[in-house]
Design a protein around this motif. Sequence first.
Motif, PDB file in Angstrom:
ATOM      1  N   CYS A 232     -28.353 -24.019  24.748  1.00  0.00           N
ATOM      2  CA  CYS A 232     -27.938 -22.810  25.443  1.00  0.00           C
ATOM      3  C   CYS A 232     -27.315 -23.235  26.766  1.00  0.00           C
ATOM      4  CB  CYS A 232     -29.133 -21.888  25.687  1.00  0.00           C
ATOM      5  SG  CYS A 232     -30.457 -22.649  26.674  1.00  0.00           S
ATOM      6  N   TRP A 233     -26.793 -22.271  27.502  1.00  0.00           N
ATOM      7  CA  TRP A 233     -26.293 -22.602  28.831  1.00  0.00           C
ATOM      8  C   TRP A 233     -26.802 -21.582  29.833  1.00  0.00           C
ATOM      9  CZ3 TRP A 233     -22.495 -20.218  32.072  1.00  0.00           C
ATOM     10  CH2 TRP A 233     -21.879 -19.077  31.542  1.00  0.00           C
ATOM     11  N   VAL A 234     -26.940 -22.040  31.067  1.00  0.00           N
ATOM     12  CA  VAL A 234     -27.496 -21.248  32.153  1.00  0.00           C
ATOM     13  C   VAL A 234     -26.493 -21.237  33.295  1.00  0.00           C
ATOM     14  CG1 VAL A 234     -29.360 -21.107  33.855  1.00  0.00           C
ATOM     15  CG2 VAL A 234     -29.865 -21.824  31.505  1.00  0.00           C
ATOM     16  N   LEU A 235     -26.252 -20.062  33.858  1.00  0.00           N
ATOM     17  CA  LEU A 235     -25.322 -19.933  34.976  1.00  0.00           C
ATOM     18  C   LEU A 235     -26.004 -20.377  36.270  1.00  0.00           C
ATOM     19  CD1 LEU A 235     -22.526 -18.930  35.981  1.00  0.00           C
ATOM     20  CD2 LEU A 235     -23.613 -16.706  36.369  1.00  0.00           C
ATOM     21  N   ALA A 236     -25.413 -21.371  36.934  1.00  0.00           N
ATOM     22  CA  ALA A 236     -25.944 -21.861  38.209  1.00  0.00           C
ATOM     23  C   ALA A 236     -24.772 -22.032  39.167  1.00  0.00           C
ATOM     24  CB  ALA A 236     -26.695 -23.176  38.009  1.00  0.00           C
ATOM     25  N   ASP A 237     -24.066 -20.944  39.385  1.00  0.00           N
ATOM     26  CA  ASP A 237     -22.851 -20.941  40.188  1.00  0.00           C
ATOM     27  C   ASP A 237     -23.208 -20.782  41.663  1.00  0.00           C
ATOM     28  OD1 ASP A 237     -20.417 -20.582  41.365  1.00  0.00           O
ATOM     29  OD2 ASP A 237     -19.720 -19.011  40.017  1.00  0.00           O
ATOM     30  N   GLU A 238     -23.038 -21.848  42.432  1.00  0.00           N
ATOM     31  CA  GLU A 238     -23.410 -21.803  43.848  1.00  0.00           C
ATOM     32  C   GLU A 238     -22.571 -20.793  44.626  1.00  0.00           C
ATOM     33  OE1 GLU A 238     -24.187 -25.400  45.973  1.00  0.00           O
ATOM     34  OE2 GLU A 238     -24.434 -26.549  44.134  1.00  0.00           O
ATOM     35  N   ARG A 239     -21.330 -20.578  44.206  1.00  0.00           N
ATOM     36  CA  ARG A 239     -20.483 -19.614  44.919  1.00  0.00           C
ATOM     37  C   ARG A 239     -21.049 -18.203  44.795  1.00  0.00           C
ATOM     38  NH1 ARG A 239     -15.403 -21.163  41.462  1.00  0.00           N
ATOM     39  NH2 ARG A 239     -17.125 -20.978  39.970  1.00  0.00           N
TER      40      ARG A 239
END
Length: 328
Positions: free
Chosen positions: A217-224
């Motif tokens: 799976c993928w996880v959103l870890a967008d610092e912006r």
Amino acid sequence: MAHARPRFPSPHERRGSAAAHHGAGDAAPSADDVAPARRAQAFARHGFYSDSNIRHLVSYAADRGIRIVPEVCIPSGAGAAIRSYPHLGNPHLVRCGDTRNATSLWPSTSSLSFVQAALHRACDLFPSPFIHIGAGPCDWGEWEADSALMRAGFPLGSDIERVFVERALRTLRFHGRRAAAWESLTRSFPTPPDGTALLSRGESAATIDAAAAAGGCWVLADERLLAPSMSAAPATAARAIGDARRLYERLPEAMRARGLAGCEVVARPATTASPEKLMTQLVPQLLVAAEIAWHGDQALTWERLAPLIEANAAYLERAIPRWIAQRT
């Protein structure tokens, strides 16, 4: 196609570095080798967690429905380990006596043994089915510039990175665990190992497809989007509510991405080191992210959520003791 198994160069093949590298069959480190680990304490700013501290935190969190997933950064992001054990880093920097800028583990028997030992320990302390192995962006250039590594059968930095990651994966499989890693893992593994969860700094078709191909799976870890405000200005409640509202308005759309399993609020310790910043920057955004990630379209309206954020922040402000780290 069969390939000869590459061999890491021995310590004696690196001029001047024999004393700094210890293979699995070498003699135990001398007092001179242990001293750098003690001296590295001078770099410490916030101490460390003992085994009992960690077990308490894991239990405390579990009682509240929270799972703690540790991250053991390999092969890059390993500056703290290298400052404690300089022989794990670039031998050229070790010879200069300055490992402050060394952040990537150097391929050696000692480094691979360290990765294995660290992950064994993480699996002992954390029951999480996932263990984060980092695999963040890594500068392959310093490896590829080392002629000894080239002679040992590693012409590309990607070959070396795969050796580290494969050792980590083998250790995790021994414990029945799965790996989580940054999406930059796909530089050396275009198709990630089976079951790997990828953390992405933004929605990317390549990352989504890679995670699906691995059955992960993928996880959103967008610092912006998901990092608390990096502003150096004094933290205020008004600023915190403003930042939280902007996240509330932008996060729902990001959470509709294909194949997304969740999101991660990215909190840098250097930017949330004081109690004031913890309360005014991190807590409000955590509450917004939790509300939207867990409830989706059924999330509370902003008019209902904002008073709860203010009330919870005020409660935590009173309830959490003002802990000041001990200097070593």
